[in-house]
Design an enzyme around this catalytic site. Structure first.
Site, PDB file in Angstrom:
ATOM      1  N   GLU A 252       0.875  -1.167   0.000  1.00  0.00           N
ATOM      2  CA  GLU A 252       0.000   0.000   0.000  1.00  0.00           C
ATOM      3  C   GLU A 252       0.910   1.213   0.000  1.00  0.00           C
ATOM      4  OE1 GLU A 252      -1.868   3.096   0.750  1.00  0.00           O
ATOM      5  OE2 GLU A 252      -2.098   2.320   2.787  1.00  0.00           O
ATOM      6  N   CYS A 286      -1.928   8.816   3.147  1.00  0.00           N
ATOM      7  CA  CYS A 286      -1.932   8.512   1.713  1.00  0.00           C
ATOM      8  C   CYS A 286      -3.293   8.793   1.087  1.00  0.00           C
ATOM      9  CB  CYS A 286      -1.510   7.070   1.471  1.00  0.00           C
ATOM     10  SG  CYS A 286      -2.448   5.931   2.471  1.00  0.00           S
TER      11      CYS A 286
END
Ligand code: ADP
Length: 476
Positions: A252, A286
């Site tokens: 990720e 993020c």
């Protein structure tokens, strides 16, 4: 705070190891630079020993009945909930986010443990029809084996439980390497896992130099899966280095989230969503909105209303209940300042906020009229700075976003649900929030496409990531 929760040691099997004879890593409070403590630097041989301990414990854990695994996870969840204040305090001290956000992160972290305590009992295989009637085909789901988990500093508790809870539920054992800036949250979670009865060696925590530990993880034959959250360059490196031993990977990595406000948007909804999408965790996420694309017809009113809200945010130490805390360190603040300087040198305008020189603080800022030639448009800002620009043609905007190298999340604000879903369907991203600035949820699959990563965490996909499919053909 309960002093037993601040642990300056590593967890390997049943042992707490405070010193490997290889020095220590200092951990500081980003709000004031104060030394919080230190953790030992593991050598490659220590990491290998830790993997071997995890492998042995994993053999027993995979044979433990699902209900017993679920019960241990449920106890872990309850202990996390009971120690929420202690965990939130550790998190704020080492990471910097405001205490209210740290508490919300503990709730979010606990929600993964609860979800996967429930999923542990729902790992199903299947029986397939034998085409010629001569055999029995069964398809089983089995734990992948030892998992190496690498977590970032921006969400030091929830990124741990998002990986560890499904791995443990699936019957895997874990070697966890938290980020250098935030090891104490991970170590406190490991102590609670031990108290919850998660067997020794099933959750191990090791600290040290990231590249050195990463190299042991990628080269080890015993490690069968790496689950990583962090930057795109490190994700790429792990991907390449894991090729030799053909490990399973969940990566990720970063995003560059667009926040798109259509012509018909309710501006109050847009501003509320923008505040959360941009300033939660000081933009150090993020999934933080990075670039705000505002339809030209509402650009001026959006700018005015957004600036009013952003200028009212307080910025200070997380323990002092500020709205926005420091960024992770002074270097990060300087990097963010350089993005703002690059933008203004190329024609953008700062409407409010900016870098507090010489500190780890960036006052919540808005930079308007950004364009693709500016770094602030292309790079993940990872700080409390919103870049704004106007657009007119939504099809051209979708095409240009889809031409980029990353695709984690996009936000769309519109009162026309069909138009918003249509854009959501066309964007190359893993997640979309419509009329909301917060899309993360333990029951939903989190992850991106292209340079934003591989695999999903959360939901049923999140446990599938720790399961191997095995098929058995039995012929009488
Ligand atoms: P950031 O720039 O946000 O700190 P990183 O990708 O550097 O993002 O860090 C995310 C996690 O990856 C942290 O736990 C960090 O220690 C770890 N890490 C950094 N470099 C490596 C590497 N070469 N191998 C393995 N892990 C790494």
């Amino acid at each position: 705070m309960n002093p037993g929760m601040f642990i300056e040691a590593n967890r390997i099997g049943p042992e707490w190891i405070a010193d490997y004879g290889n020095g220590h890593l200092e951990v500081r409070n980003p709000a004031n630079g104060e030394l919080l403590g230190s953790v030992p630097l593991a050598r490659a041989a220590d990491v290998e020993r830790c993997i071997a301990v995890a492998a042995r414990a994993g053999e027993r854990w995979r044979a433990t009945p699902a209900r017993a695994r679920a019960r241990a996870l449920r106890r872990w969840h309850d202990l996390i909930a009971a120690r929420k204040e202690d965990l939130a305090t550790i998190l704020t001290l080492e990471q910097g986010k405001p205490l209210s956000e740290a508490r919300a992160e503990i709730d979010y972290a606990a929600s993964f443990v609860q979800w996967y305590a429930e999923e542990a009992e729902r790992i199903y295989g299947r029986i397939a029809p034998s085409i010629d009637g001569t055999s029995v085909f069964t398809v089983e789901k089995v734990p992948v084996g030892v998992v190496a988990a690498i977590t970032p500093w921006n969400a030091p508790c929830s990124m741990v439980t998002r990986k560890v809870a499904p791995a443990i539920a699936a019957g895997c054992s874990v070697v966890l390497k938290p980020a250098e800036a935030t090891p104490f949250s991970a170590l406190a979670l490991a102590e609670l896992a031990a108290q919850a009865g998660i067997a020794d060696g099933v959750l191990n925590v090791i600290t040290g130099m990231p590249a050195e530990i990463g190299a042991v993880f990628t080269q080890s034959r015993a490690v069968r899966k790496i689950s990583f959250t962090g930057s795109t360059p490190v994700a790429r490196r792990l991907f390449a280095h894991a090729a030799d031993s053909m490990k399973r990977l969940s990566l990720e990595a970063g995003g560059n989230a667009p926040f798109i406000v259509l012509q018909d948007a309710d501006l109050d909804v847009a501003i509320d969503a923008a505040m959360i999408a941009k300033f939660r965790s000081g933009g150090q996420s993020c999934v933080a909105a990075n670039r705000f694309f505002i339809h030209a017809s509402v650009y001026e009113p959006f700018k005015t209303a957004f600036t009013r809200r952003v200028a009212s945010l307080t910025c200070g130490a997380g323990m002092d209940h500020a709205d926005v805390g420091p960024v992770i360190d002074a270097n990060a603040a300087r990097r963010i300042a350089s993005l703002i300087d690059d933008a203004t040198a190329q024609g953008a305008t700062v409407l409010c906020g900016g870098y507090r020189a010489g500190t780890a603080f960036v006052n919540p800022a808005i930079v308007c009229d950004i364009s693709p030639k500016m770094k602030i448009y292309r790079d993940e800002i990872f700080g409390p700075v919103a870049g704004l620009c106007a657009f007119e043609d939504v099809d051209a905007l979708v095409s240009s976003l889809n031409a980029e190298d990353v695709g984690l999340i996009a936000y769309i604000i519109s009162q026309d649900s069909i138009a918003a879903r249509n854009i959501a369907n066309r964007l190359d991203v893993g997640m979309v929030g419509i009329n909301t600035g917060l899309a993360s949820d333990a029951s939903m699959p989190f992850g991106g496409v292209k340079g934003s990563g591989i695999g999903r965490e959360g939901s049923i996909e999140g446990i599938e990531a720790y399961l191997e499919t095995k098929y058995i053909k039995a012929t009488p």
